[in-house]
Design an enzyme around this catalytic site. Structure first.
Site, PDB file in Angstrom:
ATOM      1  N   HIS A   1      -0.808   4.814   7.202  1.00 48.48           N
ATOM      2  CA  HIS A   1      -0.264   5.395   5.975  1.00 48.48           C
ATOM      3  C   HIS A   1       0.013   6.893   6.111  1.00 48.48           C
ATOM      4  O   HIS A   1      -0.815   7.635   6.651  1.00 48.48           O
ATOM      5  CB  HIS A   1      -1.233   5.155   4.819  1.00 48.48           C
ATOM      6  CG  HIS A   1      -1.547   3.716   4.615  1.00 48.48           C
ATOM      7  ND1 HIS A   1      -2.709   3.132   5.085  1.00 48.48           N
ATOM      8  CD2 HIS A   1      -0.842   2.728   4.017  1.00 48.48           C
ATOM      9  CE1 HIS A   1      -2.711   1.846   4.769  1.00 48.48           C
ATOM     10  NE2 HIS A   1      -1.593   1.581   4.133  1.00 48.48           N
TER      11      HIS A   1
ATOM     12  N   SER B   1       0.813  -1.225   0.000  1.00 49.33           N
ATOM     13  CA  SER B   1       0.000   0.000   0.000  1.00 49.33           C
ATOM     14  C   SER B   1       0.840   1.266   0.000  1.00 49.33           C
ATOM     15  O   SER B   1       0.331   2.346  -0.326  1.00 49.33           O
ATOM     16  CB  SER B   1      -0.932   0.011   1.219  1.00 49.33           C
ATOM     17  OG  SER B   1      -0.201  -0.098   2.427  1.00 49.33           O
TER      18      SER B   1
ATOM     19  N   ASP C   1      -4.171   7.741   7.963  1.00 43.16           N
ATOM     20  CA  ASP C   1      -5.063   6.782   8.603  1.00 43.16           C
ATOM     21  C   ASP C   1      -4.247   5.937   9.577  1.00 43.16           C
ATOM     22  O   ASP C   1      -3.244   6.390  10.109  1.00 43.16           O
ATOM     23  CB  ASP C   1      -5.818   5.943   7.559  1.00 43.16           C
ATOM     24  CG  ASP C   1      -4.887   5.148   6.645  1.00 43.16           C
ATOM     25  OD1 ASP C   1      -3.674   5.026   6.946  1.00 43.16           O
ATOM     26  OD2 ASP C   1      -5.359   4.631   5.610  1.00 43.16           O
TER      27      ASP C   1
END
Length: 371
Positions: free
Chosen positions: A320, A36, A317
């Protein structure tokens, strides 16, 4: 002080870019693999259980709407493309949905195979990095124009930030016991990926080191948790040694290793200088909690809250970085800290100088949100 610091950084970066340009040319293509921290949109936007980065408020800072990235804006893949003077790499998922033909020009400039939740092994059920390499081989075989010269003049970004260790720890109720035994297989898997891509004709690699696992947001947290330190140090040492072995034995290979832990620790230590506050409190989270950014109830009502100072937050979040934080990290990779003589790249003084050494142009990155 905040404005003075970034004015100095811009001047140093400007000088770096235009020093020794000579007959340099742009790198051909940016290929991205990993998790991610590098995913530019490979979660299916139509799958409600997997489309978190395609929901509001993701993309709040850039491009102003959800764009499949686990952040408020650009991530490292986008900033690496900026440094190379290339457009952000198109996601492999977009190619699957819309076909290669209409996107042929974009394919020739960059593709991201990285997918959030990926790892070297099957951590969370998403395609592993090795499976992403298979997707790359399939795409290259079906796309004309990728000869050996073009591939050798391309850049590869690999991000395996630590999902293997996170998944194992989750299965052990947060314990790090026994994780050290996983480090050697994980690093060996990263090395196998580099060797596979080298055999395809790629020569220039950015292999990101592990993330600062102990610094993830947590309620009431005041400092980074030290419980992962042994894992981080062992992973970094084995990765550095293994990649150095490749440098010595694979002809014409060039590898740099961005040190994310050192860069994160540096930013945290100088957070006031960067204008960052509440380091362990994410901008987007469920009220009173950490997770669930983007979640809504059955009536579509948001179950999360978004801060009003996203440019002052490191975390977007539960795991991240924000656009602002990625810019800070990438600036350290690109230029180092010339005022203190610090480098955050192994294998070169900084990313700009590495690209120049390869005969490539390198471009300034900017905090501004426009392309």
């Amino acid at each position: 002080m905040h404005a003075l610091y970034f004015s100095s950084l811009f001047l140093l970066s400007f000088l770096n870019i235009f020093a020794g340009k000579g007959d340099a040319e742009k790198a051909e293509t940016l290929f991205v693999f990993g998790d991610s921290y590098a995913d530019t949109g490979n979660h299916d936007p139509y799958n409600e259980t997997l489309n978190q980065p395609w929901r509001k408020p993701y993309g709040l800072t850039w491009p102003g709407y959800p764009a499949g990235r686990f952040s408020s804006g650009k991530i490292q893949s986008d900033f690496w493309a900026d440094i190379l003077g290339l457009p952000s790499p198109i996601s492999y998922e977009q190619l699957k949905n819309h076909g290669c033909g209409p996107n042929f020009k974009k394919i020739r400039q960059g593709v991201s195979f990285a997918v959030g939740g990926s790892a070297i092994f099957q951590a969370y059920g998403f395609p592993t990095v090795s499976q992403q390499v298979k997707q790359f081989k399939k795409l290259i075989a079906a796309s004309p124009g990728f000869d050996s010269d073009k591939l050798s003049r391309s850049i590869v970004l690999i991000s395996a930030a630590g999902n293997d260790y996170g998944a194992l720890s989750n299965r052990r109720n947060g314990s790090t016991e026994g994780l050290e035994a996983a480090v050697k297989p994980v690093v060996s898997g990263i090395i196998k990926v580099v060797k596979d891509l080298y055999e395809c004709g790629l020569r220039n690699f950015v292999v990101s080191d592990i993330a600062a696992l102990g610094c993830a947001p947590e309620i009431g947290k005041k400092s980074c948790d030290s419980k992962y330190n042994r894992i981080i140090k062992l992973h970094s040492r084995l990765l550095t040694e293994s990649l150095q072995h490749l440098r010595l034995h694979l002809k014409e290979i060039s590898i740099i290793i961005p040190d994310m832990v050192s860069a994160t620790n540096y930013i945290f230590s100088h957070h006031a200088q960067y204008g960052l506050v509440d380091l362990f409190v994410p901008c987007c989270a469920v009220k009173g909690g950490i997770r669930h950014c983007g979640e809504v109830d059955e009536k579509g009502k948001a179950l999360f809250e978004v801060c009003d100072n996203v440019d002052e937050k490191f975390f977007w979040d539960f795991a991240h970085p924000t656009h602002r934080a990625w810019y800070a990290l990438m600036s350290l990779y690109a230029y180092g800290d010339n005022t203190r003589g610090f480098s955050f790249i192994q294998g070169a003084s900084n990313a700009i100088e590495w690209l120049h050494s390869l005969g490539f142009l390198a471009f300034n990155i900017s905090l501004r949100t426009a392309d």
